[in-house]
Design an enzyme around this catalytic site. Structure first.
Site, PDB file in Angstrom:
ATOM      1  CB  SER A 153      45.359  33.260  40.460  1.00 56.36           C
ATOM      2  OG  SER A 153      44.791  34.539  40.426  1.00 56.36           O
TER       3      SER A 153
HETATM    4  N1  SAH Z   1      47.062  38.549  39.939  1.00 61.95           N
HETATM    5  C1  SAH Z   1      46.974  38.035  41.284  1.00 61.95           C
HETATM    6  C2  SAH Z   1      45.540  37.715  41.662  1.00 61.95           C
HETATM    7  C3  SAH Z   1      45.023  38.712  42.601  1.00 61.95           C
HETATM    8  S1  SAH Z   1      43.350  38.517  43.107  1.00 61.95           S
HETATM    9  C4  SAH Z   1      47.878  36.841  41.451  1.00 61.95           C
HETATM   10  O1  SAH Z   1      48.819  36.719  40.713  1.00 61.95           O
HETATM   11  O2  SAH Z   1      47.687  36.051  42.323  1.00 61.95           O
HETATM   12  C5  SAH Z   1      42.636  39.917  42.289  1.00 61.95           C
HETATM   13  C6  SAH Z   1      43.092  41.277  42.730  1.00 61.95           C
HETATM   14  O3  SAH Z   1      42.325  42.213  41.980  1.00 61.95           O
HETATM   15  C7  SAH Z   1      42.879  41.607  44.202  1.00 61.95           C
HETATM   16  O4  SAH Z   1      44.094  41.967  44.788  1.00 61.95           O
HETATM   17  C8  SAH Z   1      41.907  42.798  44.161  1.00 61.95           C
HETATM   18  O5  SAH Z   1      42.154  43.762  45.157  1.00 61.95           O
HETATM   19  C9  SAH Z   1      42.178  43.368  42.778  1.00 61.95           C
HETATM   20  N2  SAH Z   1      41.118  44.203  42.231  1.00 61.95           N
HETATM   21  C10 SAH Z   1      39.763  44.023  42.308  1.00 61.95           C
HETATM   22  N3  SAH Z   1      39.120  45.020  41.669  1.00 61.95           N
HETATM   23  C11 SAH Z   1      40.077  45.854  41.170  1.00 61.95           C
HETATM   24  C12 SAH Z   1      40.054  47.069  40.413  1.00 61.95           C
HETATM   25  N4  SAH Z   1      38.909  47.653  40.035  1.00 61.95           N
HETATM   26  N5  SAH Z   1      41.234  47.644  40.079  1.00 61.95           N
HETATM   27  C13 SAH Z   1      42.409  47.091  40.451  1.00 61.95           C
HETATM   28  N6  SAH Z   1      42.505  45.940  41.172  1.00 61.95           N
HETATM   29  C14 SAH Z   1      41.349  45.334  41.525  1.00 61.95           C
END
Ligand code: SAH
Length: 210
Positions: free
Chosen positions: A60
């Protein structure tokens, strides 16, 4: 490129955009974001932008991480927090010292494993990782004082609302790509107060494991 000056520039930029919680800004200053992205991208790690982390996912944007953390902590310190969407673990690393413990869940196993190893190497010890579908929350460890969702569903999953402790806060982007809003939902007994924060852009929250 990863110098104190570069990081300071990012902190100043976030302040100009309205981030005011000093503990949060301090985490943005101190968490080595360049270690969370591919080495080829490390020169861009302190730009205020989302970057790819593999598997079609992104780390993010620092502004959004700071904003969500600030909104989550707006009523004071929190105990147990659930994060849905571990990704590379950056949001967890920023939040970890500001709460008692974090349970973070990710549906793509290699991402969860990489994040676990990285946070261990940074000596962050109050984060527990699970390879599960966050749409279900994490029933075994509920209730949570805070829930932070870093991928966007079309509607808030019921399971997340039901696993929120009384007075707990859920911070979540909701809506279709291009039209998402960041919401904060506060539980008051059996009612849920919703407030819209601002428009955001996240990858979708997907059901099931991969
Ligand atoms: N928190 C992260 C952002 C990751 S992007 C950061 O610090 O940068 C969002 C993430 O959510 C992705 O890795 C994706 O695989 C995950 N995601 C999407 N749907 C999900 C679900 N149902 N359960 C768990 N993770 C999920």
């Amino acid at each position: 490129m990863t110098s104190a000056r570069t990081r300071e520039r990012l902190v100043r930029r976030l302040q100009e955009q309205g981030i005011s919680n000093l503990a949060v800004l301090d985490r943005i200053r101190n968490v080595p974001r360049h270690l969370f992205v591919d080495e080829a991208l490390s020169s861009r790690a302190y730009e205020d932008t989302a970057l790819p982390i593999g598997h079609g996912q992104t780390i993010s944007q620092p502004y959004v991480v700071a904003r969500m953390t600030e909104v989550l902590l707006a009523d004071g310190p929190l105990g147990k927090v659930l994060e849905v969407g571990t990704g590379c673990g950056y949001q967890s690393a920023v939040l970890a010292p500001l709460v008692t413990s974090i349970y973070t869940v990710e549906r793509i196993e290699p991402l969860a494993e990489r994040a676990r190893a990285l946070l261990r190497s940074l000596q962050i010890r109050n984060v527990r990782f699970s390879h599960t579908d966050g749409c279900e929350g994490l029933p075994r460890f509920q209730p949570f004082d805070g829930i932070l969702v870093t991928a966007a569903p079309q509607e808030i999953p019921e399971a997340l609302l039901s696993q929120l402790a009384d007075k707990g806060r859920l911070v979540i982007p909701v809506g279709p790509g291009g039209r998402q809003q960041l919401l904060v939902v506060t539980r008051k007994g059996n009612s849920f107060e919703r407030k819209t924060i601002e428009p955001v852009s996240f990858v979708p929250l997907l059901e099931g494991l991969r």
